[in-house]
Design an enzyme around this catalytic site. Sequence first.
Site, PDB file in Angstrom:
ATOM      1  CB  SER A 250       7.179 -22.233  24.981  1.00 57.20           C
ATOM      2  OG  SER A 250       6.685 -21.321  24.347  1.00 57.20           O
ATOM      3  CE  LYS A 251       8.612 -23.350  16.783  1.00 60.64           C
ATOM      4  NZ  LYS A 251       8.434 -23.542  15.551  1.00 60.64           N
ATOM      5  NE  ARG A 252       2.891 -19.226  21.983  1.00 59.50           N
ATOM      6  CZ  ARG A 252       1.615 -19.534  22.686  1.00 59.50           C
ATOM      7  NH1 ARG A 252       1.112 -18.945  23.333  1.00 59.50           N
ATOM      8  NH2 ARG A 252       1.434 -20.818  22.755  1.00 59.50           N
TER       9      ARG A 252
END
Length: 482
Positions: A250-252
């Site tokens: 995940s980018k987050r």
Amino acid sequence: MTEKVRTRFAPSPTGFMHIGNLRTGLYAYLYAKKNGGTFILRIEDTDQERKVDGAVEMVYRTLSTAGIVYDEGPDKDGGYGPYIQTERMGLYKQYAEELVRLGGAYYCFCDKERLESLKDENGVHTYDKHCRNLSKEEVEKRLAAGEPYVIRQKVPEGVVSEYEDMVFGKISVDSADIEDGVLLKSDGLPTYNFANVVDDHLMGITHVIRGTEYLSSTPKYNLIYDAFGWERPKYMHLPPIMKDATRKLSKRFGDANFEDFISKGYLPEAIVNYIALLGWCPKDNREKMTMQEMIEAFDTDGISKSSSIFDEQKMRWLNGEYLKAMTPEEFYIVAEPFIDKAIGGAPWDKKELASLMQTRVDVLCDIGEKLAFLNEFGAYDLNMYVHQKMKVDFSVAKQAVKVAICALETFDDWTDEGIKERIRQAAEEAGMKAGQVMFSMRVALTGAPVTPGGAIEMAKVLGKDESLRRLKFSLDLLESAN
Ligand code: GLU
């Protein structure tokens, strides 16, 4: 004549690029090149709220570092532009209105309060098609009065929308399960659902390659193609790359960022090679491949339907293989910044350090730790000298270090071969095993339990003066311990 393949990579500039995003772009590139086609970069920046400063530049930088070269894109016009969604804004409204005329969409004037009232206990609402059958006159009247509206997809009733995914096979969704979703928002901007169809059609995309999160929405998109009377593209959906058994990258959460790996000292070719194998396997099971080899070997049959787990250890190994395969000159170029950082301006021979490191690191950032012995030398734990198998204890070590000092003090042929022969002879004369002297000497030269080479290599790298200074320091330590 078969139509020319056109694929695209359509990142949204909402953060850095993780390995999973990049793999999608890579497969779209490999597929296009394998088929003599065109690979297009499109920036999907309609979601201005999620836009992150600098993310577009990062996309360009990443693709260029990774060697994924697009034929058409924002800075390479191929006649299908603009290639940035926010520069295409005028188009979407026009096409949405066209779709209303064709019967595939309708104006909806429902306000927020009404939509809120449709929410179920989980806060999810499914639009109840309230405005689907408004009369033409009423619509015109309300538009003329300036009422805010959205344009919604008019999903045909009682049909099953089906397509054949190149990876997952037949996918079908009953139209009863498809909402009349928003295509054009009240601010006149398109939703992703609409923009991807209009853009892919206008850009002549023949094969849509993207993540499985779109697998089950695709029947809905296909109904839009059908309503326009446009030919549907073919689809290849790619399973996700996981961080572990349960979580997607995940980018987050800052997972597996391409640029982080570059700054740690992974080679772009190795990363790209590794990610190609996350979800695809060539027929001959080869692992190390150049971009050209991947292009030639790429085939849809080798794409896996199941998700893969990102394994940094495996990528480290592959990176190490790339480093070992370089010429010493090539290795020096990539290693120099890491050596500079490790030695902090001290006058060590950097070429020599590079040759010591080439077969000993898998990732360039390991150089710092491996070379720490150069600048960090001081009192250390003497228990390192105890080696039962080699029959080394404090007194043998002391004798060995003395032998080494005597042998090297009057010796100037400071080459690996020279030092080795000299130590071998001196050990023999002293009635000791060469192994005992070398083992003790390695500890005495470095004060470290693990070193990137044996006694001879360490002495060679340290040079005569520094080697003798360290041997004498170590002898003092050993003597003062008794
Ligand atoms: N902008 C979308 C994303 O980043 C692209 C999806 C697609 O390729 O259609 O997920």
